[in-house]
Design an enzyme around this catalytic site. Structure first.
Site, PDB file in Angstrom:
ATOM      1  N   LYS A  41      43.371  40.356  41.999  1.00  0.00           N
ATOM      2  CA  LYS A  41      41.817  41.152  42.249  1.00  0.00           C
ATOM      3  C   LYS A  41      40.958  41.345  42.998  1.00  0.00           C
ATOM      4  O   LYS A  41      40.267  42.230  43.218  1.00  0.00           O
ATOM      5  CB  LYS A  41      41.496  41.072  40.415  1.00  0.00           C
ATOM      6  N   LYS A  48      54.442  53.146  37.303  1.00  0.00           N
ATOM      7  CA  LYS A  48      53.561  53.199  35.616  1.00  0.00           C
ATOM      8  C   LYS A  48      52.766  54.457  35.117  1.00  0.00           C
ATOM      9  O   LYS A  48      51.858  55.584  35.826  1.00  0.00           O
ATOM     10  CB  LYS A  48      52.447  51.692  35.310  1.00  0.00           C
ATOM     11  N   LYS A  96      46.591  56.340  33.445  1.00  0.00           N
ATOM     12  CA  LYS A  96      45.309  57.388  32.496  1.00  0.00           C
ATOM     13  C   LYS A  96      44.366  57.468  34.755  1.00  0.00           C
ATOM     14  O   LYS A  96      44.041  58.389  34.309  1.00  0.00           O
ATOM     15  CB  LYS A  96      44.277  56.616  31.706  1.00  0.00           C
TER      16      LYS A  96
END
Length: 338
Positions: free
Chosen positions: A119, A201, A204
């Site tokens: 990250k 994947k 949203k």
């Protein structure tokens, strides 16, 4: 002496626009755990809103996402009367215990966290302190409740190991205070991919709403999305091996198998040799049948903010009660006067 009852603790990031991938990937496993618990055992499920502020976020979106996630969990089968459902921010002991554990956690341990490296990327100096200490809060999340077991996927095993290391060092340094939680590896969750790209994947954040099945989609929209889902011109094979280079076809078969609680081979034994003109309507009907009660309950809960707030408040009150003795014990062990 009888062993202490099993206590399972697990959290989930409060993202909005919940979709089929969220349901089949995580939420359904929570419902199964709740339903399979023996008498005296407990499940604590929390919305990780404190974790969400470790990276840039929109406050209004976080609030909306937290409520949507709570509604989705209840709509999918989490029973607030059988499980303890709450959001972290209503239980300040999570943040308090994180600070108490920060004196025990080591910089080297946190530097080795794979998710921190992923990250933070190359801009580590520009990341928030919260992102770096995120695993210490995760440790507090489970140690606060003396969790006996924590469900973990492959990407979370390292974080649970860290929680155990922190608990062990604290116990060694200051006296027995925390239970060392054991991992539970849930049944293999279906990996649900985008309806537009079988290599990505379902998400949203995908720019196209046609790439995902949202839990709030109505029957007509579900059927439309399945009908337009990307496929190929070949008929379905009779075995999974025949889908090795057909990502989009494999994804649709995987979705059907997960919803029907069947193996992909069992699905192909039934539909092998048929084209998508026959398979897609069958998949659409199965999706509509599965999601209709979830969608209806989800919408009802979102329209009843008072009921949703009451569910989270009740869960938070119970969580505060369960966690208080552990927090008090940690303060005392450290020699802190309160």
């Amino acid at each position: 002496m009888r062993p202490a009852p099993m206590r399972v603790v697990s959290g989930i990031q409060p993202t909005g626009n919940l979709h089929l991938g969220n349901y089949l990937g995580a939420i359904r496993n929570w419902v199964r755990m709740q339903d399979e618990m023996e008498d005296g055992a407990q499940c604590l499920f929390f919305l990780a809103d404190l974790h969400a502020i470790s990276q840039p976020h929109d406050p209004a979106e976080l609030k909306r996402g937290t409520l949507e996630m709570a509604a989705a969990l209840v709509a999918c089968g989490i029973d607030p009367n059988r499980s303890i459902l709450f959001n972290q921010a209503q239980v300040p002991a999570h943040a308090e215990l994180q600070w108490l554990l920060a004196g025990t956690a080591r910089m080297g341990w946190l530097n080795r966290m794979t998710q921190w490296k992923d990250k933070a990327g190359k801009n580590r100096e520009g990341q928030s302190v919260a992102l770096f200490t995120y695993p210490v809060l995760q440790a507090a999340d489970v140690l606060l409740y003396q969790a006996s077991h924590v469900p973990v996927g492959e990407d979370q095993k390292q974080h649970l190991e860290l929680a155990r290391d922190i608990a062990q060092k604290f116990n060694n340094d200051f006296g027995e205070t925390f239970t060392l939680p054991e991992p539970i590896v849930p049944p293999q969750a279906a990996r649900i991919m985008s309806l537009r790209d079988g290599s990505a994947k379902m998400s949203k954040s995908d720019a196209s709403d046609m790439a995902r099945i949202n839990l709030a989609d109505d029957a007509d929209l579900v059927m439309q999305k399945v009908k337009k889902a990307k496929t190929d011109p070949e008929p379905l094979p009779s075995e999974v091996a025949g889908l090795a280079d057909r990502a989009e076809a494999l994804n649709l078969v995987t979705i059907y198998a997960a919803l029907a609680n069947e193996s992909a081979d069992a699905v192909l034994a039934r539909f092998g040799g048929q084209g998508f003109g026959a398979f897609k309507p069958a998949l659409g009907e199965l999706l509509v049948e599965t999601l209709r009660p979830i969608s209806t309950r989800f919408t009802e809960l979102l329209d009843d903010r008072e009921a949703l707030d009451a569910i989270l408040a009740k869960g938070a009150a119970r969580a505060r009660e369960i966690g208080r003795p552990t927090l008090d014990a940690a303060y005392a062990a450290l020699g802190l006067i309160r």
